[in-house]
Scaffold this motif. Structure first.
Motif, PDB file in Angstrom:
ATOM      1  N   SER A 100       0.860  -1.182   0.000  1.00 33.15           N
ATOM      2  CA  SER A 100       0.000   0.000   0.000  1.00 33.15           C
ATOM      3  C   SER A 100       0.895   1.231   0.000  1.00 33.15           C
ATOM      4  O   SER A 100       2.104   1.146   0.286  1.00 33.15           O
ATOM      5  N   GLU A 101       0.329   2.387  -0.287  1.00 38.32           N
ATOM      6  CA  GLU A 101       1.115   3.625  -0.295  1.00 38.32           C
ATOM      7  C   GLU A 101       1.742   3.884   1.068  1.00 38.32           C
ATOM      8  O   GLU A 101       2.923   4.245   1.171  1.00 38.32           O
ATOM      9  N   GLN A 102       0.974   3.680   2.138  1.00 31.67           N
ATOM     10  CA  GLN A 102       1.480   3.876   3.499  1.00 31.67           C
ATOM     11  C   GLN A 102       2.620   2.916   3.799  1.00 31.67           C
ATOM     12  O   GLN A 102       3.650   3.301   4.350  1.00 31.67           O
ATOM     13  N   ALA A 103       2.454   1.640   3.446  1.00 37.51           N
ATOM     14  CA  ALA A 103       3.497   0.647   3.691  1.00 37.51           C
ATOM     15  C   ALA A 103       4.757   0.968   2.890  1.00 37.51           C
ATOM     16  O   ALA A 103       5.870   0.842   3.397  1.00 37.51           O
ATOM     17  N   ARG A 104       4.580   1.394   1.653  1.00 37.95           N
ATOM     18  CA  ARG A 104       5.725   1.769   0.814  1.00 37.95           C
ATOM     19  C   ARG A 104       6.478   2.942   1.446  1.00 37.95           C
ATOM     20  O   ARG A 104       7.708   2.933   1.529  1.00 37.95           O
ATOM     21  N   ASP A 105       5.745   3.939   1.923  1.00 39.42           N
ATOM     22  CA  ASP A 105       6.372   5.078   2.591  1.00 39.42           C
ATOM     23  C   ASP A 105       7.130   4.620   3.845  1.00 39.42           C
ATOM     24  O   ASP A 105       8.251   5.057   4.098  1.00 39.42           O
ATOM     25  N   ASN A 106       6.514   3.734   4.631  1.00 42.13           N
ATOM     26  CA  ASN A 106       7.163   3.211   5.830  1.00 42.13           C
ATOM     27  C   ASN A 106       8.433   2.434   5.482  1.00 42.13           C
ATOM     28  O   ASN A 106       9.458   2.578   6.149  1.00 42.13           O
ATOM     29  N   TYR A 107       8.358   1.616   4.442  1.00 41.07           N
ATOM     30  CA  TYR A 107       9.514   0.827   4.012  1.00 41.07           C
ATOM     31  C   TYR A 107      10.659   1.738   3.569  1.00 41.07           C
ATOM     32  O   TYR A 107      11.808   1.556   3.989  1.00 41.07           O
ATOM     33  N   LEU A 108      10.352   2.709   2.730  1.00 38.80           N
ATOM     34  CA  LEU A 108      11.389   3.618   2.234  1.00 38.80           C
ATOM     35  C   LEU A 108      11.986   4.438   3.372  1.00 38.80           C
ATOM     36  O   LEU A 108      13.201   4.680   3.413  1.00 38.80           O
ATOM     37  N   PHE A 109      11.159   4.839   4.340  1.00 40.71           N
ATOM     38  CA  PHE A 109      11.664   5.558   5.508  1.00 40.71           C
ATOM     39  C   PHE A 109      12.589   4.664   6.330  1.00 40.71           C
ATOM     40  O   PHE A 109      13.707   5.060   6.675  1.00 40.71           O
ATOM     41  N   ALA A 110      12.126   3.453   6.645  1.00 44.81           N
ATOM     42  CA  ALA A 110      12.929   2.540   7.465  1.00 44.81           C
ATOM     43  C   ALA A 110      14.267   2.255   6.791  1.00 44.81           C
ATOM     44  O   ALA A 110      15.316   2.256   7.450  1.00 44.81           O
ATOM     45  N   ARG A 111      14.235   2.045   5.504  1.00 45.81           N
ATOM     46  CA  ARG A 111      15.470   1.773   4.764  1.00 45.81           C
ATOM     47  C   ARG A 111      16.421   2.967   4.806  1.00 45.81           C
ATOM     48  O   ARG A 111      17.635   2.793   4.915  1.00 45.81           O
ATOM     49  N   ALA A 112      15.866   4.172   4.757  1.00 46.98           N
ATOM     50  CA  ALA A 112      16.684   5.390   4.737  1.00 46.98           C
ATOM     51  C   ALA A 112      17.327   5.690   6.094  1.00 46.98           C
ATOM     52  O   ALA A 112      18.351   6.362   6.142  1.00 46.98           O
ATOM     53  N   VAL A 113      16.733   5.214   7.179  1.00 50.16           N
ATOM     54  CA  VAL A 113      17.247   5.555   8.509  1.00 50.16           C
ATOM     55  C   VAL A 113      17.900   4.367   9.218  1.00 50.16           C
ATOM     56  O   VAL A 113      18.058   4.382  10.440  1.00 50.16           O
ATOM     57  N   VAL A 114      18.291   3.348   8.443  1.00 53.60           N
ATOM     58  CA  VAL A 114      19.037   2.232   9.028  1.00 53.60           C
ATOM     59  C   VAL A 114      20.312   2.792   9.646  1.00 53.60           C
ATOM     60  O   VAL A 114      21.025   3.584   9.030  1.00 53.60           O
ATOM     61  N   GLY A 115      20.555   2.417  10.881  1.00 55.75           N
ATOM     62  CA  GLY A 115      21.721   2.913  11.602  1.00 55.75           C
ATOM     63  C   GLY A 115      21.427   4.143  12.439  1.00 55.75           C
ATOM     64  O   GLY A 115      22.226   4.509  13.300  1.00 55.75           O
ATOM     65  N   HIS A 116      20.290   4.778  12.182  1.00 53.95           N
ATOM     66  CA  HIS A 116      19.892   5.962  12.952  1.00 53.95           C
ATOM     67  C   HIS A 116      18.654   5.675  13.791  1.00 53.95           C
ATOM     68  O   HIS A 116      18.608   6.011  14.973  1.00 53.95           O
ATOM     69  N   GLU A 117      17.639   5.089  13.189  1.00 54.52           N
ATOM     70  CA  GLU A 117      16.388   4.752  13.870  1.00 54.52           C
ATOM     71  C   GLU A 117      16.173   3.242  13.959  1.00 54.52           C
ATOM     72  O   GLU A 117      15.585   2.756  14.921  1.00 54.52           O
ATOM     73  N   TYR A 118      16.612   2.524  12.922  1.00 59.30           N
ATOM     74  CA  TYR A 118      16.401   1.075  12.829  1.00 59.30           C
ATOM     75  C   TYR A 118      17.716   0.358  12.578  1.00 59.30           C
ATOM     76  O   TYR A 118      18.621   0.906  11.946  1.00 59.30           O
ATOM     77  N   ALA A 119      17.787  -0.887  13.061  1.00 57.39           N
ATOM     78  CA  ALA A 119      18.950  -1.738  12.810  1.00 57.39           C
ATOM     79  C   ALA A 119      18.889  -2.249  11.366  1.00 57.39           C
ATOM     80  O   ALA A 119      17.850  -2.177  10.707  1.00 57.39           O
ATOM     81  N   THR A 120      20.003  -2.786  10.903  1.00 58.05           N
ATOM     82  CA  THR A 120      20.043  -3.416   9.588  1.00 58.05           C
ATOM     83  C   THR A 120      18.953  -4.488   9.548  1.00 58.05           C
ATOM     84  O   THR A 120      18.845  -5.294  10.482  1.00 58.05           O
ATOM     85  N   PRO A 121      18.140  -4.499   8.499  1.00 54.91           N
ATOM     86  CA  PRO A 121      17.011  -5.437   8.468  1.00 54.91           C
ATOM     87  C   PRO A 121      17.467  -6.888   8.331  1.00 54.91           C
ATOM     88  O   PRO A 121      18.537  -7.163   7.797  1.00 54.91           O
ATOM     89  N   VAL A 122      16.628  -7.767   8.833  1.00 55.58           N
ATOM     90  CA  VAL A 122      16.867  -9.204   8.725  1.00 55.58           C
ATOM     91  C   VAL A 122      15.632  -9.879   8.142  1.00 55.58           C
ATOM     92  O   VAL A 122      14.510  -9.419   8.338  1.00 55.58           O
ATOM     93  N   VAL A 123      15.862 -10.973   7.425  1.00 52.95           N
ATOM     94  CA  VAL A 123      14.757 -11.757   6.886  1.00 52.95           C
ATOM     95  C   VAL A 123      14.353 -12.768   7.953  1.00 52.95           C
ATOM     96  O   VAL A 123      15.201 -13.478   8.496  1.00 52.95           O
ATOM     97  N   GLN A 124      13.057 -12.802   8.261  1.00 52.21           N
ATOM     98  CA  GLN A 124      12.546 -13.747   9.250  1.00 52.21           C
ATOM     99  C   GLN A 124      11.473 -14.612   8.611  1.00 52.21           C
ATOM    100  O   GLN A 124      10.644 -14.119   7.849  1.00 52.21           O
ATOM    101  N   ARG A 125      11.510 -15.879   8.911  1.00 50.19           N
ATOM    102  CA  ARG A 125      10.477 -16.799   8.453  1.00 50.19           C
ATOM    103  C   ARG A 125       9.247 -16.588   9.325  1.00 50.19           C
ATOM    104  O   ARG A 125       9.355 -16.475  10.542  1.00 50.19           O
ATOM    105  N   CYS A 126       8.090 -16.520   8.696  1.00 47.03           N
ATOM    106  CA  CYS A 126       6.837 -16.384   9.443  1.00 47.03           C
ATOM    107  C   CYS A 126       6.455 -17.713  10.075  1.00 47.03           C
ATOM    108  O   CYS A 126       6.744 -18.787   9.537  1.00 47.03           O
ATOM    109  N   TYR A 127       5.803 -17.618  11.203  1.00 45.53           N
ATOM    110  CA  TYR A 127       5.312 -18.806  11.889  1.00 45.53           C
ATOM    111  C   TYR A 127       3.803 -18.800  11.808  1.00 45.53           C
ATOM    112  O   TYR A 127       3.173 -17.820  12.183  1.00 45.53           O
ATOM    113  N   GLY A 128       3.213 -19.819  11.319  1.00 40.13           N
ATOM    114  CA  GLY A 128       1.775 -19.811  11.145  1.00 40.13           C
ATOM    115  C   GLY A 128       1.166 -21.021  11.607  1.00 40.13           C
ATOM    116  O   GLY A 128       0.136 -21.370  11.852  1.00 40.13           O
TER     117      GLY A 128
END
Length: 79
Positions: free
Chosen positions: A51-79
């Motif tokens: 969604s537009e909101q999710a895309r904005d959140n993703y681009l923000f999180a990616r831009a502030v890695v090291g300042h607001e968020y840690a380097t992202p990791v891939v996690q397997r979902c548990y269902g």
């Protein structure tokens, strides 16, 4: 899934119709909190499926890695 998931859990769960992986950006300042986005096993996020909101959140999180968020990791979902 077409949006980001703000979570306070380190063990994401996904329903059966959702993707099996999430790209997780953990907050550097709020332990256990972060943003997660559906991705493939390599951590590739399909921006055109967010969604537009999710895309904005993703681009923000990616831009502030090291300042607001840690380097992202891939996690397997548990269902």
């Amino acid at each position: 899934m077409n949006s980001s998931v703000e979570s306070s859990s380190n063990n994401p769960s996904c329903g059966p119709s959702q993707v099996p992986y999430l790209l997780r950006f953990e907050s550097l300042f709020h332990s256990g909190r972060g943003l997660s986005f559906p991705c493939d096993a390599r951590g590739q996020v399909a921006l055109d499926q967010l969604s537009e909101q999710a895309r904005d959140n993703y681009l923000f999180a990616r831009a502030v890695v090291g300042h607001e968020y840690a380097t992202p990791v891939v996690q397997r979902c548990y269902g």
